[in-house]
Design an enzyme around this catalytic site. Structure first.
Site, PDB file in Angstrom:
ATOM      1  N   HIS A 184     -32.808 -15.236 -33.503  1.00 37.13           N
ATOM      2  CA  HIS A 184     -33.416 -16.575 -33.541  1.00 37.13           C
ATOM      3  C   HIS A 184     -32.987 -17.330 -32.280  1.00 37.13           C
ATOM      4  O   HIS A 184     -31.854 -17.794 -32.175  1.00 37.13           O
ATOM      5  CB  HIS A 184     -32.965 -17.311 -34.799  1.00 37.13           C
ATOM      6  N   ASN A 187     -36.600 -23.064 -31.896  1.00 38.00           N
ATOM      7  CA  ASN A 187     -36.511 -24.225 -32.796  1.00 38.00           C
ATOM      8  C   ASN A 187     -35.262 -25.085 -32.654  1.00 38.00           C
ATOM      9  O   ASN A 187     -34.791 -25.686 -33.623  1.00 38.00           O
ATOM     10  CB  ASN A 187     -36.705 -23.762 -34.248  1.00 38.00           C
ATOM     11  N   TYR A 189     -32.125 -24.342 -32.031  1.00 39.35           N
ATOM     12  CA  TYR A 189     -30.828 -23.853 -32.486  1.00 39.35           C
ATOM     13  C   TYR A 189     -29.995 -23.332 -31.307  1.00 39.35           C
ATOM     14  O   TYR A 189     -30.388 -23.492 -30.152  1.00 39.35           O
ATOM     15  CB  TYR A 189     -31.023 -22.825 -33.610  1.00 39.35           C
ATOM     16  N   ARG A 236     -37.187 -14.396 -31.172  1.00 36.11           N
ATOM     17  CA  ARG A 236     -38.147 -15.481 -31.391  1.00 36.11           C
ATOM     18  C   ARG A 236     -37.854 -16.612 -30.420  1.00 36.11           C
ATOM     19  O   ARG A 236     -36.700 -17.053 -30.299  1.00 36.11           O
ATOM     20  CB  ARG A 236     -38.055 -15.981 -32.831  1.00 36.11           C
ATOM     21  N   ASN A 244     -36.118 -30.112 -33.873  1.00 38.67           N
ATOM     22  CA  ASN A 244     -34.683 -30.368 -33.765  1.00 38.67           C
ATOM     23  C   ASN A 244     -34.292 -31.020 -32.440  1.00 38.67           C
ATOM     24  O   ASN A 244     -33.226 -30.732 -31.879  1.00 38.67           O
ATOM     25  CB  ASN A 244     -33.889 -29.083 -34.025  1.00 38.67           C
ATOM     26  N   GLY A 332     -46.768 -18.137 -41.442  1.00 39.41           N
ATOM     27  CA  GLY A 332     -45.690 -18.766 -42.188  1.00 39.41           C
ATOM     28  C   GLY A 332     -46.161 -19.317 -43.515  1.00 39.41           C
ATOM     29  O   GLY A 332     -46.118 -18.642 -44.541  1.00 39.41           O
TER      30      GLY A 332
HETATM   31  C1  8OZ Z   1     -37.218 -25.428 -41.776  1.00 37.76           C
HETATM   32  C2  8OZ Z   1     -36.126 -25.950 -42.442  1.00 37.76           C
HETATM   33  C3  8OZ Z   1     -34.876 -25.522 -42.107  1.00 37.76           C
HETATM   34  C4  8OZ Z   1     -34.693 -24.576 -41.110  1.00 37.76           C
HETATM   35  C5  8OZ Z   1     -36.421 -23.017 -38.159  1.00 37.76           C
HETATM   36  C6  8OZ Z   1     -34.723 -22.060 -39.539  1.00 37.76           C
HETATM   37  O1  8OZ Z   1     -37.138 -23.982 -37.904  1.00 37.76           O
HETATM   38  C7  8OZ Z   1     -35.609 -23.017 -39.384  1.00 37.76           C
HETATM   39  C8  8OZ Z   1     -35.798 -24.050 -40.442  1.00 37.76           C
HETATM   40  C9  8OZ Z   1     -37.057 -24.485 -40.790  1.00 37.76           C
HETATM   41  O2  8OZ Z   1     -36.354 -22.049 -37.417  1.00 37.76           O
END
Ligand code: 8OZ
Length: 374
Positions: A184, A187, A189, A236, A244, A332
């Protein structure tokens, strides 16, 4: 021999993975794993969807500091791996293929979710303007709270982070029976926080220039590929998502660089979120040329399957495959509501509508009770 134009229903080889069709189930956070342990209903949920060419699990924490939301599963202790083993067995019994998404949230977490109320870990001590999902211990009810201010990871801690991804990937494949992993790096992170200049203000070898900001992502991907084989690894990426609170001032050269560096690793697939995750495919003020991104990868010799995602319906997906714009499409929300999505798309049957109120947290309802076609 000539080969016919592929469709969504044509087989495809993704690295080591022989896939029955080009339809993937996208990773979907569902917050139904108390104490980070996947339950029997999780095995049922994935098994119901095993006709997908590839199932990608929900994001799964690589270690306790990687956790950012209530009731998200993990890959770092025996009970978690035992739970996942039941999932992979149930999917394999039905002839499916399943990889797990290995996830470190970085700064997107809350002190209540981390060991000893530790602050979240990030590239820099910059709090994101976003929220996470916690469950109130007294009432059992979930709600959203602002994420906590992170602390900056020290240079000497970064090898430990790489090691943590590697250990989780080994656990996934060697113990839990997964066919591979998806890293991952999307998004907003941890890996994307290092990559993008909105979140990364470091002045060491992991900040500043594009190669420096891409260093952690590439070190992790190389190390995971070395550990379990590149042909079992996907990644990804989300070049322009605002998810975020993440932003980069010049995403195109960042991602063209990443594409070139990923190319020699022999990965199974590159999974690209086009636009705003779960939202519009065009993001205002954030133009991006996805074809150029893909060309950067192919021109550097990258052979992985090009998987696209975000807001595709059956027709759009069919066109993307037929035109060669993509090799696979990940769905999704459609997969939340349609366990037999492959059959429904093949027969052009009506689709079940999803219920947003049961996405995060809860039990069987909205999870394993969406009907298949009669
Ligand atoms: C929605 C809610 C919490 C986490 C992501 C892992 O957006 C998530 C996620 C999505 O990749």
């Amino acid at each position: 021999m000539t080969s016919a134009t592929p469709t969504l229903f044509s087989r495809i080889q993704a690295g080591d993975l022989q896939l029955a069709n080009r339809i993937a189930m996208a990773p979907l956070t569902r917050n139904r794993s108390p104490n980070a342990i996947p339950l029997a209903i999780t095995a049922k949920y994935y098994a119901q969807r095993a006709s997908a060419g590839l199932l990608i699990t929900e994001g799964t924490a690589i270690d306790p500091f990687a956790q950012g939301y209530a009731d998200v599963p993990g890959l770092y202790d025996t009970e978690q791996l035992d739970g996942w083993k039941k999932v992979t067995e149930a999917v394999h019994e039905r002839g499916g293929k399943i990889v797990t998404q290995i996830w470190h949230v970085g700064r997107i977490s809350h002190v209540d979710l981390l060991p000893e109320s530790h602050p979240p870990l990030g590239p820099s001590a910059i709090q994101a303007n976003t929220r996470t999902f916690v469950i109130d211990k007294a009432t059992g009810k979930g709600h959203f709270v602002p994420v906590s201010k992170p602390r900056e990871l020290k240079l000497e801690e970064l090898p430990m982070i790489v090691h943590s991804y590697v250990q989780a990937a080994r656990n996934a494949v060697e113990t839990a029976g997964f066919d591979g992993v998806e890293i991952h790096a999307a998004n907003g992170y941890l890996l994307e926080q290092f990559l993008k200049d909105g979140a990364n203000k470091r002045s060491d070898d992991y900040g500043g220039s594009i190669p420096n900001r891409a260093r952690l992502l590439l070190e992790v991907t190389r190390a995971v590929a070395d550990a379990i084989g590149g042909g079992k690894v996907g990644i990804r990426l989300s070049p322009v998502t605002p998810a975020n609170d993440i932003v980069d001032s010049h995403p195109q050269p960042v991602y063209d660089y990443v594409a070139k560096k990923l190319a020699p690793l022999g990965l199974a697939f590159i999974h690209v979120i086009e636009g705003a995750t779960g939202g519009p495919r065009e993001v205002e003020g954030r133009p991006f040329d996805y074809a150029q991104f893909k060309n950067s990868y192919r021109q550097a010799g990258g052979k992985g399957v090009w998987m696209v995602n975000n807001g595709y319906d059956g027709d759009m997906a069919a066109k993307a495959i037929a035109s060669g714009q993509a090799d696979m499409v990940a769905f999704g929300k459609l997969y939340i509501a349609n366990p037999d999505l492959v059959e429904r798309l093949r027969e052009k049957a009506p689709l079940n509508a999803w219920d947003q109120t049961t996405f995060y947290g809860g039990g069987e309802h909205g999870y394993i009770d969406y009907p298949k076609l009669a």
